[in-house]
Design an enzyme around this catalytic site. Structure first.
Site, PDB file in Angstrom:
ATOM      1  N   ALA A   1       3.287   6.010  -2.662  1.00  0.00           N
ATOM      2  CA  ALA A   1       4.494   6.711  -3.086  1.00  0.00           C
ATOM      3  C   ALA A   1       4.550   6.817  -4.610  1.00  0.00           C
ATOM      4  O   ALA A   1       4.935   7.859  -5.158  1.00  0.00           O
ATOM      5  CB  ALA A   1       5.735   5.991  -2.557  1.00  0.00           C
TER       6      ALA A   1
ATOM      7  N   GLY B   1       0.811  -1.218   0.000  1.00  0.00           N
ATOM      8  CA  GLY B   1       0.000   0.000   0.000  1.00  0.00           C
ATOM      9  C   GLY B   1       0.838   1.259   0.000  1.00  0.00           C
ATOM     10  O   GLY B   1       0.526   2.236  -0.687  1.00  0.00           O
ATOM     11  N   CYS B   2       1.925   1.237   0.753  1.00  0.00           N
ATOM     12  CA  CYS B   2       2.801   2.404   0.831  1.00  0.00           C
ATOM     13  C   CYS B   2       3.556   2.613  -0.478  1.00  0.00           C
ATOM     14  O   CYS B   2       3.802   3.747  -0.881  1.00  0.00           O
ATOM     15  CB  CYS B   2       3.753   2.264   2.010  1.00  0.00           C
ATOM     16  N   ALA B   3       3.917   1.531  -1.144  1.00  0.00           N
ATOM     17  CA  ALA B   3       4.572   1.637  -2.444  1.00  0.00           C
ATOM     18  C   ALA B   3       3.616   2.227  -3.482  1.00  0.00           C
ATOM     19  O   ALA B   3       4.015   3.066  -4.299  1.00  0.00           O
ATOM     20  CB  ALA B   3       5.084   0.275  -2.898  1.00  0.00           C
TER      21      ALA B   3
END
Length: 115
Positions: A48, A43-45
């Site tokens: 970003a 999710g963070c990738a």
């Protein structure tokens, strides 16, 4: 949910290149802060990557993007390289930036209370 500050607190922090900065360094400019839990998670990738893909539009608008997580500078450097991020990340190991904006909250995960 806690109240977030109406103005940026003058906190110092470490950027992903190891340099020190503070919010006063960005005075008079648009600053986009986004908070995320952990480098190199799916999710963070994705998040970003979305900021990476829109980076030129933010620059045209005169805005600087900074991502914030509690990960180390080394972890951020690897994440930036892997995701080809054209902006810096704040290493908030002491949680000062996260706490100033009230983003760390206790939650219930699988019946256990975690931060």
């Amino acid at each position: 949910m806690t109240d977030t500050p109406q103005t940026l607190p003058d906190l110092s922090f470490t950027l992903s290149d190891g340099s020190q900065a503070s919010f006063s360094d960005y005075a008079g400019r648009w600053l986009v802060l986004y908070f995320y839990p952990k480098d190199n998670t799916p999710g963070c990738a994705t998040e970003a990557g979305d900021f990476r893909d829109l980076h030129a539009d933010f620059e045209k608008a005169g805005a600087t993007i900074l991502g914030v997580s509690r990960d180390s500078v080394k972890s951020h450097q690897n994440f930036i390289a892997k995701q080809s991020l054209p902006f810096a990340l704040i290493s908030d190991a002491d949680e000062a930036v996260c706490n100033a904006f009230g983003v760390i909250q206790e939650k219930n995960m699988y019946g256990r209370k975690v931060m």
